[in-house]
Design an enzyme around this catalytic site. Structure first.
Site, mmCIF file in Angstrom:
data_model
loop_
_atom_site.group_PDB
_atom_site.id
_atom_site.type_symbol
_atom_site.label_atom_id
_atom_site.label_comp_id
_atom_site.label_asym_id
_atom_site.label_seq_id
_atom_site.Cartn_x
_atom_site.Cartn_y
_atom_site.Cartn_z
ATOM 1 N N HIS A 1 0.860 -1.151 0.019
ATOM 2 C CA HIS A 1 0.057 -0.103 -0.160
ATOM 3 C C HIS A 1 0.957 1.222 0.158
ATOM 4 C CE1 HIS A 1 -3.614 2.467 0.642
ATOM 5 N NE2 HIS A 1 -3.566 2.211 2.042
ATOM 6 N N HIS B 1 -2.382 -2.455 -9.839
ATOM 7 C CA HIS B 1 -3.173 -1.691 -8.998
ATOM 8 C C HIS B 1 -4.353 -2.568 -8.809
ATOM 9 C CE1 HIS B 1 -5.514 1.389 -7.255
ATOM 10 N NE2 HIS B 1 -4.354 1.780 -6.909
ATOM 11 N N ASP C 1 2.396 5.715 -6.927
ATOM 12 C CA ASP C 1 3.759 5.551 -6.160
ATOM 13 C C ASP C 1 5.098 5.379 -6.839
ATOM 14 O OD1 ASP C 1 2.635 5.381 -3.701
ATOM 15 O OD2 ASP C 1 1.778 3.516 -4.067
HETATM 16 C C1 LIG Z 1 -0.994 -3.304 -5.893
HETATM 17 C C2 LIG Z 1 -1.372 -4.827 -6.053
HETATM 18 C C3 LIG Z 1 -1.206 -5.501 -4.556
HETATM 19 C C4 LIG Z 1 -2.597 -5.094 -6.649
HETATM 20 O O1 LIG Z 1 -2.749 -6.355 -6.569
HETATM 21 P P1 LIG Z 1 -4.055 -7.357 -7.115
HETATM 22 O O2 LIG Z 1 -4.936 -6.374 -7.715
HETATM 23 O O3 LIG Z 1 -4.437 -8.038 -6.085
HETATM 24 O O4 LIG Z 1 -3.499 -7.960 -8.570
HETATM 25 P P2 LIG Z 1 -2.439 -9.401 -8.182
HETATM 26 O O5 LIG Z 1 -1.392 -9.188 -7.268
HETATM 27 O O6 LIG Z 1 -3.447 -10.431 -8.018
HETATM 28 O O7 LIG Z 1 -1.840 -9.510 -9.513
HETATM 29 C C5 LIG Z 1 -2.398 -9.853 -10.791
HETATM 30 C C6 LIG Z 1 -1.287 -10.575 -11.583
HETATM 31 O O8 LIG Z 1 -0.291 -9.448 -11.812
HETATM 32 C C7 LIG Z 1 0.833 -9.666 -11.405
HETATM 33 N N1 LIG Z 1 1.379 -8.377 -10.900
HETATM 34 C C8 LIG Z 1 0.595 -7.587 -10.249
HETATM 35 N N2 LIG Z 1 1.321 -6.461 -9.831
HETATM 36 C C9 LIG Z 1 2.624 -6.633 -10.337
HETATM 37 C C10 LIG Z 1 3.899 -5.935 -10.019
HETATM 38 N N3 LIG Z 1 3.988 -4.835 -9.490
HETATM 39 N N4 LIG Z 1 4.909 -6.635 -10.521
HETATM 40 C C11 LIG Z 1 4.802 -7.783 -11.026
HETATM 41 N N5 LIG Z 1 3.877 -8.483 -11.142
HETATM 42 C C12 LIG Z 1 2.601 -7.965 -10.865
HETATM 43 C C13 LIG Z 1 0.576 -10.592 -10.181
HETATM 44 O O9 LIG Z 1 1.944 -11.290 -9.904
HETATM 45 C C14 LIG Z 1 -0.290 -11.465 -10.738
HETATM 46 O O10 LIG Z 1 0.012 -12.280 -11.573
HETATM 47 P P3 LIG Z 1 -0.615 -14.009 -11.735
HETATM 48 O O11 LIG Z 1 -2.105 -13.623 -12.298
HETATM 49 O O12 LIG Z 1 0.406 -14.294 -12.868
HETATM 50 O O13 LIG Z 1 -0.550 -14.334 -10.505
HETATM 51 C C15 LIG Z 1 -0.259 -5.142 -6.658
HETATM 52 O O14 LIG Z 1 -0.224 -5.072 -8.068
HETATM 53 C C16 LIG Z 1 1.330 -5.134 -6.150
HETATM 54 O O15 LIG Z 1 1.736 -5.894 -5.288
HETATM 55 N N6 LIG Z 1 1.995 -3.893 -6.893
HETATM 56 C C17 LIG Z 1 3.009 -3.625 -5.995
HETATM 57 C C18 LIG Z 1 3.039 -2.817 -5.015
HETATM 58 C C19 LIG Z 1 2.633 -1.405 -5.320
HETATM 59 O O16 LIG Z 1 2.984 -0.756 -6.047
HETATM 60 N N7 LIG Z 1 1.575 -0.958 -4.239
HETATM 61 C C20 LIG Z 1 0.930 0.424 -4.211
HETATM 62 C C21 LIG Z 1 -0.272 0.345 -5.025
HETATM 63 S S1 LIG Z 1 -1.062 2.010 -5.268
#
Ligand SMILES: CC(C)(COP(=O)(O)OP(=O)(O)OC[C@H]1O[C@@H](n2cnc3c(N)ncnc32)[C@H](O)[C@@H]1OP(=O)(O)O)[C@@H](O)C(=O)NCCC(=O)NCCS
Length: 396
Positions: A224, A263, A320
């Site tokens: 987050h 996201h 971010d």
């Molecule tokens: C923000 C976040 C938690 C959202 O996650 P989400 O909607 O639950 O999506 P998921 O984590 O299920 O991701 C979907 C797919 O994309 C991939 N993915 C998502 N964000 C990714 C990233 N930043 N880097 C690499 N792969 C990513 C996941 O591994 C997943 O792959 P899969 O389907 O093969 O398992 C996730 O994108 C993340 O961890 N990002 C990095 C942290 C970040 O920047 N947070 C700030 C958010 S404003």
């Protein structure tokens, strides 16, 4: 009922609409973000005080009203001497988000409205928190660096005061505008994890400070608010653009996330990233160090290309990603990036706590209480046999 529950089981509530709100709309499909009906692209031209007023009072202030609101914040910006004394007892390595979270209930001890529940009292608490967050973060940074805190300046606005209290120097117009806009962009984002945490606490009729402390804790996580610091650590570790492709491939091969990308709601780029990226570029040019911005650009493009090839899917850039290099150009220490996010988001949390407490968008307040499905052991046909302590054998 069980059938209904299965839809949301272990999904992190993705795509589940759990409450009405009049505060913010995030349209993840089209990359649109609105605070109280106003587009983020327009609000980015306003000051943080105008936007905080919009979030709390539900309308944009007139020049006269804004003047009054600025005066109220100026009158609340100082923090109690007891809190400064307490900060001086903390180990210098304490994490700034832990410090901020710990400071919130300490402020509650000094709030004369703490047992009041009228809207006016809750609004006063909200204003105090908004006014004091930058003071706490700046004071902590100076104390841990062996310096005395700098008192807020009555001459400066909210954004400029933060940089002034942090560095002891009045920031120039460019730096002030950059941090002000960054605060506006981070002020609110609907039912994100920290806002949901704050609203969940508020739904029990706990007070504003209890709810906000929960929000700070939630924001501290790397998935987050902690992502902005992780982005900067990534840029600093890489050091130059020539290693970007290898790095991105290695991270994805290892199944690791690249911070600042992806996201939970946006399918397309986060509109805030498109506003903040040019600001980072401009500041990079001004300070004569464009590489952090340029590396970010390169990582974004490379990761998007690789992601498309590997997964046949687009990965959006989030707010971010470019706020990291922007804060770095402003000379903000990397471990304060997430507290800066909190300094912005406090206005959104407070607006949501008020909406929750007064059922501002729903027929009546509701205590959040989801259900879970037990998948643990029974160690017997239906439940475990309780063996008295003296008869129990070591299990491991
Ligand atoms: C923000 C976040 C938690 C959202 O996650 P989400 O909607 O639950 O999506 P998921 O984590 O299920 O991701 C979907 C797919 O994309 C991939 N993915 C998502 N964000 C990714 C990233 N930043 N880097 C690499 N792969 C990513 C996941 O591994 C997943 O792959 P899969 O389907 O093969 O398992 C996730 O994108 C993340 O961890 N990002 C990095 C942290 C970040 O920047 N947070 C700030 C958010 S404003």
């Amino acid at each position: 009922m069980e059938e209904d529950c299965k839809i949301t089981l272990n999904t992190g509530l993705r795509g589940v609409i759990i409450a009405n709100t009049r505060i913010c709309e995030v349209d993840g499909k089209n990359g649109r973000l609105l605070y109280r009906g106003y587009k983020i692209q327009d609000l980015a031209k306003a000051s943080y005080e105008e936007v905080a007023h919009l979030l709390l009072y539900e309308y944009l202030p007139s020049p006269e009203e804004l003047k009054g609101f600025r005066l109220k914040l100026a009158g609340e910006r100082s923090i109690p001497a007891e809190l400064i004394a307490a900060l001086k007892t903390r180990p210098v390595k304490a994490l700034p988000m832990d410090i901020l979270q710990a400071a919130v209930p300490m402020l509650a001890h000094h709030d004369p409205d703490i047992t009041e529940s009228s809207r006016e009292a809750v609004l006063r608490m909200a204003q105090r928190l908004i006014a004091k967050f930058p003071t706490i973060v700046a004071a902590w940074h100076r104390i841990r660096s062996g310096m005395e805190p700098v008192a807020p300046s009555p001459e400066l606005g909210h954004a400029a005061n933060f940089l002034y209290m942090l560095n002891g120097r009045v920031p120039n117009e460019t730096a002030t505008r950059a941090i002000d806009t960054a605060l506006v962009l981070h002020a609110e984002h609907a039912f994100n994890a920290s806002t949901f945490a704050a609203r969940e606490v508020a739904s029990t009729q706990a007070h504003m400070y209890a709810a906000v402390a929960a929000g700070v804790g939630s924001l501290s996580g790397a998935l987050h608010g902690g992502a902005n610091a992780k982005v900067m650590q990534m840029l600093l570790t890489l050091g130059s653009a020539d290693k970007v492709a290898d790095f991105v491939n290695a991270e994805l091969d290892a199944g690791r996330k690249i911070f600042g990308l992806g996201h939970a709601v946006y399918d397309v780029d986060d509109p805030r990233a498109h506003i903040i990226a040019p600001m980072s570029k401009a500041l990079g040019d001004i300070v004569g160090e464009p590489r952090w911005y340029e590396m970010s650009r390169q990582i974004e493009h490379t990761a998007k290309d690789i992601f498309r090839k590997r997964k046949n899917a687009d990965i959006p850039v989030n707010v971010d990603f470019y706020s990291a290099s922007l804060y770095y150009y402003l000379g903000i220490p990397v471990d304060l990036f997430t507290p800066v996010f909190a300094i912005a988001r406090i206005a959104g949390w407070a607006a949501h706590v008020i909406e929750e407490q007064f059922a501002g968008a729903a027929p009546k307040p509701v205590l959040y209480r989801p259900e879970s499905q037990y998948v643990g052991d029974y160690c017997g046909p239906e439940e475990c046999e309780f063996i008295p302590l003296e008869n129990r054998k070591k299990s491991g």
